[in-house]
Scaffold this motif. Structure first.
Motif, short mmCIF file in Angstrom:
data_model
loop_
_atom_site.label_atom_id
_atom_site.label_comp_id
_atom_site.label_asym_id
_atom_site.label_seq_id
_atom_site.Cartn_x
_atom_site.Cartn_y
_atom_site.Cartn_z
N ALA A 89 9.38 -3.17 17.81
CA ALA A 89 9.47 -2.74 16.40
C ALA A 89 9.15 -3.91 15.47
O ALA A 89 8.44 -3.74 14.46
N GLY A 90 9.66 -5.09 15.78
CA GLY A 90 9.36 -6.28 14.97
C GLY A 90 7.89 -6.62 14.98
O GLY A 90 7.31 -6.95 13.95
N ILE A 91 7.27 -6.52 16.14
CA ILE A 91 5.82 -6.79 16.27
C ILE A 91 5.04 -5.79 15.42
O ILE A 91 4.12 -6.18 14.68
N ARG A 122 2.70 -6.75 12.15
CA ARG A 122 1.29 -6.34 12.08
C ARG A 122 1.02 -5.52 10.81
O ARG A 122 0.00 -5.69 10.16
N LEU A 123 1.96 -4.64 10.46
CA LEU A 123 1.85 -3.87 9.23
C LEU A 123 1.85 -4.82 8.02
O LEU A 123 1.02 -4.68 7.11
N TYR A 124 2.75 -5.78 8.02
CA TYR A 124 2.81 -6.76 6.93
C TYR A 124 1.48 -7.51 6.82
O TYR A 124 0.93 -7.65 5.73
N LYS A 125 0.98 -8.01 7.94
CA LYS A 125 -0.27 -8.78 7.91
C LYS A 125 -1.44 -7.95 7.41
O LYS A 125 -2.27 -8.43 6.64
N ILE A 135 0.71 -18.64 -0.42
CA ILE A 135 -0.16 -19.18 0.62
C ILE A 135 0.75 -19.83 1.65
O ILE A 135 1.60 -20.66 1.31
N CYS A 136 0.59 -19.44 2.89
CA CYS A 136 1.39 -20.03 3.96
C CYS A 136 0.98 -21.49 4.13
O CYS A 136 -0.20 -21.84 4.04
N LEU A 137 1.95 -22.35 4.37
CA LEU A 137 1.67 -23.77 4.58
C LEU A 137 0.98 -24.05 5.91
O LEU A 137 0.37 -25.10 6.08
N PHE A 138 1.09 -23.14 6.83
CA PHE A 138 0.75 -23.43 8.21
C PHE A 138 -0.47 -22.69 8.72
O PHE A 138 -0.86 -21.65 8.21
N ARG A 139 -1.04 -23.26 9.77
CA ARG A 139 -2.14 -22.66 10.51
C ARG A 139 -1.80 -22.80 11.98
O ARG A 139 -1.66 -23.95 12.43
N PRO A 140 -1.58 -21.77 12.75
CA PRO A 140 -1.61 -20.39 12.32
C PRO A 140 -0.48 -20.08 11.35
O PRO A 140 0.49 -20.82 11.27
N THR A 141 -0.61 -18.98 10.66
CA THR A 141 0.37 -18.60 9.63
C THR A 141 1.74 -18.32 10.23
O THR A 141 1.88 -18.11 11.44
N CYS A 142 2.74 -18.27 9.39
CA CYS A 142 4.10 -17.96 9.83
C CYS A 142 4.18 -16.59 10.49
O CYS A 142 4.88 -16.42 11.49
N SER A 143 3.46 -15.61 9.96
CA SER A 143 3.50 -14.28 10.56
C SER A 143 2.85 -14.28 11.94
O SER A 143 3.34 -13.60 12.86
N THR A 144 1.80 -15.05 12.12
CA THR A 144 1.18 -15.17 13.45
C THR A 144 2.13 -15.86 14.42
O THR A 144 2.28 -15.44 15.57
N ARG A 145 2.80 -16.90 13.94
CA ARG A 145 3.78 -17.60 14.79
C ARG A 145 4.94 -16.66 15.15
O ARG A 145 5.44 -16.69 16.26
N ALA A 146 5.36 -15.83 14.20
CA ALA A 146 6.44 -14.88 14.46
C ALA A 146 6.01 -13.85 15.50
O ALA A 146 6.79 -13.51 16.41
N LEU A 147 4.78 -13.35 15.40
CA LEU A 147 4.26 -12.42 16.41
C LEU A 147 4.31 -13.05 17.79
O LEU A 147 4.77 -12.42 18.75
N GLU A 148 3.81 -14.27 17.89
CA GLU A 148 3.80 -14.96 19.19
C GLU A 148 5.21 -15.14 19.73
O GLU A 148 5.45 -14.96 20.93
N ALA A 149 6.15 -15.48 18.86
CA ALA A 149 7.53 -15.69 19.31
C ALA A 149 8.14 -14.39 19.83
O ALA A 149 8.79 -14.38 20.88
#
Length: 128
Positions: A33-35, A39-42, A52-66
């Motif tokens: 459900a979180g994933i 994905r909906l958010y992105k 603008i996210c400070l990071f590359r990959p973005t925080c949402s991409t890092r959250a998906l991976e986690a």
């Protein structure tokens, strides 16, 4: 509106990180459900947050991976920590050699390759 949307999304992640441990079957379902939510958010919301996210990959991409690799309990806690890094206090240092390093309030260090180009001074981001 965009600031409220950004705060609401971050607030949901931080609140979810405080959910007690779940049984293994529910952990997998919660991670799925979180994933789906990320994905909906992105896909539909991130461009409307005004941030603008400070990071590359973005925080949402890092959250998906986690969430994909660690499941709900560990993944959502890491996602919450990452969002706190992005919206918290940080120091951006530029060395004499032109190297860049971003240090977040929790002491985590990120190299120029992990910093979004929009955050770096133009002379550094164009050199990458």
């Amino acid at each position: 509106m965009s600031l409220r949307l950004s705060r609401a999304c971050c607030g949901l992640v931080h609140a979810a990180a405080r959910v007690p441990d779940l049984p293994p079957a529910l952990d997998r379902a919660a991670a799925a459900a979180g994933i789906a939510a990320i994905r909906l958010y992105k896909r539909h919301l991130s461009r409307h947050t005004g941030r603008i996210c400070l990071f590359r990959p973005t925080c949402s991409t890092r959250a998906l991976e986690a969430l994909e690799t660690r499941g709900w309990r560990e993944g959502i806690v890491e996602a919450s920590r990452q969002l706190a890094r992005c919206s918290g206090t940080y120091t951006l240092g530029i060395g004499c050699d032109g190297s860049a390093e971003l240090v977040t309030a929790d002491g985590r260090r990120f190299t120029a390759d992990e910093i979004a180009p929009e955050i770096l001074p133009s002379r550094l981001s164009s050199a990458r």
